[in-house]
Design an enzyme around this catalytic site. Structure first.
Site, PDB file in Angstrom:
ATOM      1  N   TYR A   1      33.885  16.710  31.482  1.00  0.00           N
ATOM      2  CA  TYR A   1      32.928  17.264  32.345  1.00  0.00           C
ATOM      3  C   TYR A   1      31.504  17.007  31.542  1.00  0.00           C
ATOM      4  O   TYR A   1      30.642  17.107  32.160  1.00  0.00           O
ATOM      5  CB  TYR A   1      33.182  18.607  32.765  1.00  0.00           C
ATOM      6  CG  TYR A   1      34.344  18.845  33.939  1.00  0.00           C
ATOM      7  CD1 TYR A   1      35.551  17.967  33.604  1.00  0.00           C
ATOM      8  CD2 TYR A   1      34.095  19.558  34.927  1.00  0.00           C
ATOM      9  CE1 TYR A   1      36.484  18.286  34.474  1.00  0.00           C
ATOM     10  CE2 TYR A   1      35.243  19.633  35.807  1.00  0.00           C
ATOM     11  CZ  TYR A   1      36.306  19.012  35.605  1.00  0.00           C
ATOM     12  OH  TYR A   1      37.434  19.098  36.466  1.00  0.00           O
TER      13      TYR A   1
ATOM     14  N   LYS B   1      47.975  16.687  27.320  1.00  0.00           N
ATOM     15  CA  LYS B   1      48.745  15.505  27.524  1.00  0.00           C
ATOM     16  C   LYS B   1      48.929  14.507  26.165  1.00  0.00           C
ATOM     17  O   LYS B   1      48.277  13.518  25.998  1.00  0.00           O
ATOM     18  CB  LYS B   1      47.822  14.420  28.556  1.00  0.00           C
ATOM     19  CG  LYS B   1      48.355  13.425  28.808  1.00  0.00           C
ATOM     20  CD  LYS B   1      49.722  13.722  29.835  1.00  0.00           C
ATOM     21  CE  LYS B   1      50.083  12.226  30.186  1.00  0.00           C
ATOM     22  NZ  LYS B   1      51.636  12.536  31.089  1.00  0.00           N
TER      23      LYS B   1
ATOM     24  N   ASP C   1      51.400  17.025  33.598  1.00  0.00           N
ATOM     25  CA  ASP C   1      52.342  16.445  34.633  1.00  0.00           C
ATOM     26  C   ASP C   1      53.491  17.304  34.921  1.00  0.00           C
ATOM     27  O   ASP C   1      53.985  17.772  36.085  1.00  0.00           O
ATOM     28  CB  ASP C   1      52.767  15.085  34.410  1.00  0.00           C
ATOM     29  CG  ASP C   1      53.222  14.665  33.226  1.00  0.00           C
ATOM     30  OD1 ASP C   1      52.834  15.286  32.098  1.00  0.00           O
ATOM     31  OD2 ASP C   1      53.688  13.633  32.610  1.00  0.00           O
TER      32      ASP C   1
ATOM     33  N   ASP D   1      41.112  22.577  36.024  1.00  0.00           N
ATOM     34  CA  ASP D   1      40.529  22.639  37.272  1.00  0.00           C
ATOM     35  C   ASP D   1      41.550  22.242  38.311  1.00  0.00           C
ATOM     36  O   ASP D   1      41.616  23.099  39.347  1.00  0.00           O
ATOM     37  CB  ASP D   1      39.489  21.515  37.156  1.00  0.00           C
ATOM     38  CG  ASP D   1      38.402  21.697  38.287  1.00  0.00           C
ATOM     39  OD1 ASP D   1      38.741  22.294  39.140  1.00  0.00           O
ATOM     40  OD2 ASP D   1      37.633  20.789  38.428  1.00  0.00           O
TER      41      ASP D   1
ATOM     42  N   ASP E   1      43.911  25.258  40.999  1.00  0.00           N
ATOM     43  CA  ASP E   1      43.770  25.138  42.515  1.00  0.00           C
ATOM     44  C   ASP E   1      45.012  24.856  43.056  1.00  0.00           C
ATOM     45  O   ASP E   1      45.552  25.500  44.122  1.00  0.00           O
ATOM     46  CB  ASP E   1      42.839  23.726  42.996  1.00  0.00           C
ATOM     47  CG  ASP E   1      41.300  24.134  43.140  1.00  0.00           C
ATOM     48  OD1 ASP E   1      41.049  25.075  42.712  1.00  0.00           O
ATOM     49  OD2 ASP E   1      40.752  23.343  44.004  1.00  0.00           O
TER      50      ASP E   1
END
Ligand SMILES: NC(=O)c1ccc[n+]([C@@H]2O[C@H](COP(=O)([O-])OP(=O)(O)OC[C@H]3O[C@@H](n4cnc5c(N)ncnc54)[C@H](O)[C@@H]3O)[C@@H](O)[C@H]2O)c1
Length: 358
Positions: free
Chosen positions: A143, A191, A223, A247, A251
């Site tokens: 970001y 990851k 994942d 993020d 959600d």
């Protein structure tokens, strides 16, 4: 009486509708326990762009820096969502605010109220008892990494995923400390099989684990975490993630709680804390009086506890929410086929019920 300055940033869309109720909840505690809350309002997002051309005007920033805590609504407007070429954008205000206030730690408690177990699309027997505390890093990662640009006449786009050891260490420290006060289990999500920044992330967490021998640390690929969160949410307690993975994962986790309208968050740095619902400006329901104010109200519960050490008052807010849900009242987003029509209430009626209990 100690004065505490709260800056309210309603922002855009339903932001104003829901922060109105967060502020009213704070007012019920003002003047008690030796603390008086004073309020100031400022502009951010699309509303600020319309008024000043800037998504985070200097005046807002100055007020924020002089405040003791911030109650934030949401930013965003369909105009920008539908036109990615617009250069000045509401979310720039939010990102700049996080950076300027040094808000590197985003805490998102995923608490499932028993009364809402049927509002989730996940089976009740899988959900019951799920209680997760996310620590999402907020001021690093892809970001903010540079370069971020178009190349090759706009045909190639580059973003940079970047973390320093210091950035990982300070958020991990908060997560380890929280794990100690809960079930002493920490899941760090990365990851590391593919990304160098994730390998650094894992290395730092592994180093720190030696100082927290009482905390069981589990490393999980993003994942796998995304899959397990739905398959077996109860297997998580404290979850530590970077900005991008956090993020997405938080959600996803909002569905455990039944609705985006139920989830609160705290963004913390070394000084002023910022408290906000995890949802956005929801223009699809803005101005209709149906937005769920409970996420904003639960954000105030976090503020009372974290910024002001008012733990009993914070618990009272959560109990008021619980009680109101027990009485059967629902905003539209958390109602289901079994909700009686006279129990489906709008933003203001829901807010009033909480205030009355407090
Ligand atoms: N922190 C923020 O300010 C923030 C976060 C996410 C999205 N956004 C922005 O918000 C805008 C809308 O984004 P989106 O639609 O993807 O996400 P959103 O969270 O605004 O809405 C997603 C869905 O959830 C519903 N919803 C959200 N909050 C609710 C509430 N309190 N009560 C009842 N229903 C609620 C909405 O009606 C919508 O159907 C975009 O411009 C986006 O960039 C801002």
């Amino acid at each position: 009486m100690k004065e505490q300055k709260i800056v309210v940033l309603p922002g855009d869309g339903i932001g104003k509708e829901v922060t109105t109720w967060g502020k009213k909840v704070l007012e019920t505690f003002s003047g008690k326990n030796g603390i008086r809350f004073t309020f100031d309002e400022a502009l951010i997002g699309h509303t600020a762009i319309e008024a000043t051309g800037n998504p985070l005007p200097d005046e807002t920033l100055q007020k924020l820096k002089a405040s003791d805590a911030v109650l934030f609504g949401a930013v965003g407007h369909p105009k920008y969502d539908n036109d990615p070429s617009l250069k000045v954008r509401p979310e720039q205000g939010l990102l700049k605010m996080r950076k300027e206030l040094g808000l590197y730690a985003n805490l998102r408690p995923i608490r499932l109220f028993d009364e809402l177990i049927h509002a989730s699309s996940i089976k009740p027997e899988i959900l019951k008892g799920a209680d997760i505390l996310f620590f999402r890093e907020l001021t690093g990662d892809v970001y903010f990494g540079e370069p971020r640009e178009r190349r090759d006449n706009g045909n190639v786009a580059v973003d940079t995923m970047i973390y320093s050891k210091m950035e990982v260490r300070r958020i991990a420290k908060r997560a380890f400390e929280a794990a100690r006060t809960r079930s002493k289990k920490l899941t760090s999500v990365d990851k590391a099989n593919v990304l160098e920044s994730s390998r650094l992330w894992r290395e730092v967490v592994q180093e720190m684990a030696k100082d927290y021998a009482d905390v069981e640390v589990e490393h999980m690929f993003i994942d796998t975490a995304a899959m397990k969160l739905i398959k077996d949410p109860r297997s998580f307690d404290v979850v530590l993630t970077g900005n991008l993975f956090g993020d997405i994962l938080t959600d996803e986790a909002s569905q455990i709680a039944g609705s985006m309208g139920m989830l609160a968050s705290a963004s913390l740095g070394d000084q002023t804390g910022l408290y906000e619902p995890i949802h956005g400006s929801a223009y699809d329901i803005s101005g209709k009086g149906v937005a769920n104010p409970l996420a904003s109200i639960l954000s105030v519960a976090l503020m009372l506890d974290i910024s002001f050490g008012l733990k009993a008052e914070s618990a009272k807010v959560i109990q008021a929410v619980e009680q109101t849900l027990k009485e059967g009242f629902r905003t539209r987003d958390i109602a289901d086929a079994t909700t009686a029509t006279d129990k489906i209430v709008g933003t203001d009626a829901m807010g009033e019920k909480i205030i009355k209990k407090l």
